[in-house]
Enzyme design. Structure first.
Site, PDB file in Angstrom:
ATOM      1  N   SER A 220       0.849  -1.192   0.000  1.00 57.56           N
ATOM      2  CA  SER A 220       0.000   0.000   0.000  1.00 57.56           C
ATOM      3  C   SER A 220       0.883   1.240   0.000  1.00 57.56           C
ATOM      4  O   SER A 220       2.030   1.220   0.456  1.00 57.56           O
ATOM      5  CB  SER A 220      -0.891   0.022   1.240  1.00 57.56           C
ATOM      6  OG  SER A 220      -0.106   0.179   2.410  1.00 57.56           O
ATOM      7  N   ASP A 221       0.330   2.330  -0.517  1.00 53.57           N
ATOM      8  CA  ASP A 221       0.971   3.616  -0.254  1.00 53.57           C
ATOM      9  C   ASP A 221       0.777   3.923   1.233  1.00 53.57           C
ATOM     10  O   ASP A 221      -0.032   3.297   1.919  1.00 53.57           O
ATOM     11  CB  ASP A 221       0.376   4.708  -1.146  1.00 53.57           C
ATOM     12  CG  ASP A 221       1.339   5.870  -1.354  1.00 53.57           C
ATOM     13  OD1 ASP A 221       2.264   6.055  -0.541  1.00 53.57           O
ATOM     14  OD2 ASP A 221       1.155   6.617  -2.340  1.00 53.57           O
ATOM     15  N   TRP A 222       1.503   4.903   1.729  1.00 47.84           N
ATOM     16  CA  TRP A 222       1.548   5.164   3.171  1.00 47.84           C
ATOM     17  C   TRP A 222       0.181   5.640   3.671  1.00 47.84           C
ATOM     18  O   TRP A 222      -0.343   6.661   3.226  1.00 47.84           O
ATOM     19  CB  TRP A 222       2.647   6.179   3.470  1.00 47.84           C
ATOM     20  CG  TRP A 222       3.955   5.529   3.808  1.00 47.84           C
ATOM     21  CD1 TRP A 222       4.706   5.763   4.921  1.00 47.84           C
ATOM     22  CD2 TRP A 222       4.661   4.520   3.066  1.00 47.84           C
ATOM     23  NE1 TRP A 222       5.826   4.956   4.916  1.00 47.84           N
ATOM     24  CE2 TRP A 222       5.825   4.195   3.787  1.00 47.84           C
ATOM     25  CE3 TRP A 222       4.420   3.853   1.868  1.00 47.84           C
ATOM     26  CZ2 TRP A 222       6.742   3.231   3.365  1.00 47.84           C
ATOM     27  CZ3 TRP A 222       5.332   2.896   1.432  1.00 47.84           C
ATOM     28  CH2 TRP A 222       6.458   2.600   2.171  1.00 47.84           C
ATOM     29  N   LEU A 223      -0.406   4.848   4.560  1.00 49.93           N
ATOM     30  CA  LEU A 223      -1.721   5.095   5.154  1.00 49.93           C
ATOM     31  C   LEU A 223      -2.860   4.990   4.138  1.00 49.93           C
ATOM     32  O   LEU A 223      -3.958   5.494   4.378  1.00 49.93           O
ATOM     33  CB  LEU A 223      -1.764   6.468   5.853  1.00 49.93           C
ATOM     34  CG  LEU A 223      -0.729   6.682   6.962  1.00 49.93           C
ATOM     35  CD1 LEU A 223      -0.833   8.096   7.522  1.00 49.93           C
ATOM     36  CD2 LEU A 223      -0.882   5.657   8.064  1.00 49.93           C
ATOM     37  N   ALA A 224      -2.605   4.312   3.023  1.00 47.15           N
ATOM     38  CA  ALA A 224      -3.666   4.125   2.028  1.00 47.15           C
ATOM     39  C   ALA A 224      -4.522   2.911   2.333  1.00 47.15           C
ATOM     40  O   ALA A 224      -5.616   2.784   1.788  1.00 47.15           O
ATOM     41  CB  ALA A 224      -3.058   3.983   0.632  1.00 47.15           C
TER      42      ALA A 224
END
Length: 891
Positions: free
Chosen positions: A303-307
């Site tokens: 995932s992208d960061w906090l996605a």
């Protein structure tokens, strides 16, 4: 409490939870909406009819591709002996600020697998020292030089390895550049899938040849920064939904990812946005269906960061690694995976087979890149501080102290590579009266703050979140710290003896121009990531539009009113409008230097003073007006609950749209001048594989690793006796795992199944059916330097489909390009370019396959030139003949 009031209050409070995430100012948007009652901002929260994210389950297991079989065999031996805690550890980040790197996984030390270090960015090693700040991706695209793309990738890979980075978070091929104002277009290589593909693939090869895992990102259709993120509590304000059809997805946005997978990339990062209403981090069609089944991706998806917005849902949809590991609110020790994933496996909600595949993909990728080697360094830097020592886990409430920075210098000779890329990208758009190159005796009057490095310090703005001084890169996570900035004014003063610099963006009063004086005006246009707003631009160029920042147009016009000869130098993230001054008689030359990184000075003077002939070409079109583009590629504004961004233009972006509507750009895609001239002659076209509409059938999948299906013992995730835990650190352990029992209460996603899907007909290997890369035609052309100085030329091939083709298809599309070596005056070289089955194919949404529209009477036409406006030769597929003098089909 009213909805708008609740939304405003909640988002204001939740914005305090993390300074790392810039949450859009929805409260301001809502107040604007209430005060203006603008009907164009009425509630719109449904994905438009016709756009749908179909379910695709289960996740295809990895390991069936022969080139990965050895790594998967090694991984299987390890994973078969792992505890549940060790498996979960390698799939879950330890949390924001819970380690040296921007992302850190847990470890499996019994097997020699350390905590993996994930680090930005696509142009260098972010947030550390003693590295090289390379030119941005868009600058690489402007070189049109595959060898330089590889060299830059290899240099980034070498620096990553030297710093102890396991997974480098680049290259960027999404966004593609659909929206000219898009904030992160500059991280990629250009507004065309083929140019983007070559930049991405060569960068991947370079990085991974150094033993570092490359990450191709952001999958997929991440074309705008504003409203890109889901705002907790999830469902209140969903991330923007990019709504696009299957053909557009395949022929434009997924094309570069397929080539990256074919190049063997080890990791893929999902985007923040939804795709057709389904979050990218849990979109089963995109991850399970497209990436892992159709494209045969063997590595790990993160995932992208906090996605990540769900635990079980993302695991079942194909996500393999959660980054940075935190749940909806970071820095509270909450996670969607970690201990929650341990729970989900023990109670049977997440099949053990899915977890085994997740961790096998991580471990196999680690082996595939040779990181089990004893000489692979451990991280020796901190992305959190420049101090030598500090908290081991800065995000913890209480943390032990460690040595966190060892200041290892990894630069080697990479400045040379950076300078070569920056130099070869420089694109001369206009050069009337051979104003360039300059003489060392030229009397130069330099205007514009962009000519000199930031007086506050070259790294004074966090992640370059200001446009002050020479613009060498955009802003956000895709940046790196400058070790130094070789700025233009310093380099110019080393080349010319009579230089006066006015470090201002307002034209000074009282200047008297003398005959023979040459004014050089530096202007810029910046953009970046959404966590910062710079001069009213919230990542995207929302406030500035496509105009130069800092009133640059007026600075140019004022100089042109005073001086008879004006040279405009532009540092920019993408296209800017030049109509306000381009036709002024005094504006004799225009130079786009793009985003040159640390080597902004000498790379520019190498061209300005004629040490090298310019050979850069535009990686996008420059229109005469922003309205020349379709309205659908404009930035999307606020909408209640979810912003709907519908790609109604389909395949028609950039030059494809301009050509379709016979709109002449100011400067065409691929445009770029040289100090010399070239001819292209003796073109030939040779057929390769027999042309059949449907590609040969794919081979069935090979076998994947298998494991015991027995649910692990709960004791495997019990807290170890005497374990000294770090508060907020994300662990796989549970307080009372023995109390967990299987459950039938979980509501699985619609369409969830455990029976494997049939093999996609378009699949079969990394990137897809290997027959897609069969060479159908080889085009050769003789390039001769007909001028008086040495130089390089770019040869581009654009495909025009048969006139009886039943599909709606852009008039021409770039399908191949090559750049010559330096040719001395009078010298020649033969350039060969290959066209593959995929290059001639159309994605058929019915058969879900790549189809060539074969015609027995109407040929494919292969147009040869150096831009969409510079097509000078044409070859035909049926007659196998080539000729010059034909009228191109585009303006």
């Amino acid at each position: 409490m009213g909805l708008t009031t609740f939304l405003s209050v909640f988002l204001a409070l939740s914005s305090l939870s993390s300074g790392l995430v810039n949450r859009p100012d929805f409260a301001k948007d809502i107040l604007f909406l209430e005060s203006h009652q603008n009907p164009s901002l009425e509630r719109r929260d449904d994905v438009p009819a016709g756009f749908y994210a179909p379910p695709y389950y289960p996740t295809p297991n990895g390991g069936w591709i022969s080139s990965w079989s050895s790594s998967y065999a090694k991984a299987r031996l390890v994973v078969a002996n792992m505890t549940l805690a060790e498996k979960v550890n390698l799939t879950t980040g330890t949390g924001i600020l819970m380690g040296r790197c921007i992302g850190n996984t847990g470890s499996a030390l019994r097997f020699g697998i350390p905590s993996l270090c994930l680090q930005d960015s696509a142009l260098g090693i972010a947030a550390t020292d003693n590295i090289t700040a390379f030119p941005a991706g868009i600058t690489v695209g402007a070189t049109w030089n595959k060898a330089l793309a590889y060299a830059r990738g290899a240099a980034i890979g070498a620096e990553a390895r030297g710093k102890g980075v396991n997974i480098q978070l680049g290259p960027t091929v999404g966004p593609l550049g659909r929206k000219p104002r898009g904030g992160r277009n500059w991280e990629g290589f250009g507004a065309d899938p083929v140019l983007q593909s070559w930049g991405g693939a060569e960068t991947i090869k370079g990085i991974q040849d150094m033993g570092v895992i490359a990450t191709i990102k952001h999958f997929i259709a991440n074309e705008q920064e504003a409203y890109r993120m889901d705002i907790p509590p999830h469902g209140l304000m969903k991330a923007l939904s990019s709504n696009l059809d299957d053909r557009t997805l395949h022929e434009l946005y997924a094309w570069p990812f397929a080539d990256g997978i074919r190049a063997g990339v080890g990791a893929i990062m999902t985007s923040y946005n939804d795709v057709n209403g389904s979050a990218s981090s849990q979109n089963s069609k995109m991850m399970n269906g497209i990436l892992k089944d159709e494209m045969g991706f063997q590595g790990l998806i993160m995932s992208d960061w906090l996605a990540q917005i769900g635990g079980v849902s993302s695991a079942l949809a194909g996500l393999d690694m959660a980054m940075p590991g935190d749940g909806s609110i970071p820095l509270l020790g909450l996670a969607y995976w970690g201990y929650e994933l341990s729970t989900a496996v023990l109670n049977g909600t997440v099949p053990l087979e899915r977890l085994n595949d997740m961790v096998t993909r991580v471990v196999a990728t680690w082996y595939q890149l040779g990181q089990d080697s004893k000489d692979f360094p451990k991280p020796n830097f901190s992305a959190n501080t420049a101090d030598a020592s500090g908290p081991c886990y800065p995000g913890a409430l209480f943390s032990p102290t460690c040595v966190v920075n060892e200041y290892v210098n990894v630069q080697a000779n990479h400045a040379t590579v950076a300078r070569e890329v920056a130099r070869e990208a420089i694109t001369v758009l206009k050069n009337d009266n051979e104003t360039l190159p300059l003489s060392s005796k030229s009397v130069l009057k330099i205007f514009g703050t962009d000519a000199q490095k930031n007086p506050d310090g070259i790294n004074s703005c966090n992640q370059r979140s200001c446009n002050k001084g020479t613009l060498g890169m955009g802003w956000g996570s895709g940046t790196a710290n400058y070790p130094y900035m070789d700025d233009p004014i310093t380099a110019i003063k080393l080349k010319a003896t009579d230089v006066t610099f006015y470090n201002t963006d307002s034209f000074p009063s009282g200047i008297t121009a003398v005959t023979g004086d040459i004014a050089m005006v530096f202007i810029s246009s910046d953009s970046g990531e959404n966590q910062y707003t710079v001069e009213g631009n919230d990542g995207d160029r929302k406030s500035s539009g496509l105009y130069a920042w800092h009133d640059g147009d007026n600075l140019v016009k004022a100089a042109a009113a005073k001086y008879a000869t004006v040279i405009v130098v532009v540092h920019t993230v993408g296209p800017i409008l030049v109509e306000n001054w381009i036709n002024l008689p005094s504006v004799k030359a225009v130079v786009f230097a793009h985003l040159p990184g640390q080597e902004a000075g000498a790379s520019l003077t190498d061209i300005l003073f004629g040490d090298y002939s310019p050979s850069g070409h535009l990686p996008y079109s420059i229109p005469k007006a922003e309205s020349d583009y379709p309205a659908s590629v404009s930035l999307m504004g606020f909408q209640f609950f979810q912003v709907q961004d519908t790609f109604s233009e389909g395949l028609y972006i950039d030059y494809r749209y301009l050509n379709k509507h016979s709109i002449a750009p100011r400067y065409a895609f691929g445009h770029g001048l040289s100090y010399t001239t070239f001819s292209k002659t003796d073109a030939t076209v040779t057929a390769g594989k027999a042309m059949a509409s449907v590609p040969p059938a794919r081979a069935p999948k090979g076998s994947s690793p298998t494991y015991s299906k027995a649910i692990p013992s709960p004791a495997e995730v019990a807290w170890p006796t005497g374990f000294d835990r770090i508060w907020r650190y994300l662990y796989p352990y549970l307080d009372n795992p023995q109390d967990i029992v299987s459950t039938n209460a979980f509501t699985y996603p619609v369409g969830y199944q455990t029976t494997p899907q049939p093999d996609p007909v378009a699949g079969g290997d990394q990137g897809g059916n290997p027959a897609l890369w069969d060479v159908m035609f080889t085009i050769s052309v003789k390039v001769t330097n007909t001028g008086t100085v040495a130089g390089k030329e770019v040869v581009m091939v654009y495909v025009q489909y048969p006139s009886d083709n039943p599909w709606d298809t852009p008039i021409i599309q770039l399908r191949a390009f090559e750049k010559t070596a330096t040719l001395a005056a009078g010298a020649s070289a033969t350039v060969s370019l290959q066209l593959t089955r995929r290059d001639l194919s159309i994605w058929d949404v019915v058969s879900q396959n790549w189809i060539i529209p074969v015609s027995s009477s109407k040929p494919f036409v292969f147009w040869i030139g150096n831009s969409t406006a510079g097509l000078t030769l044409a070859c035909e597929s049926l007659s196998k003949t080539c000729s010059g003098g034909r009228t191109p089909p585009v303006v």
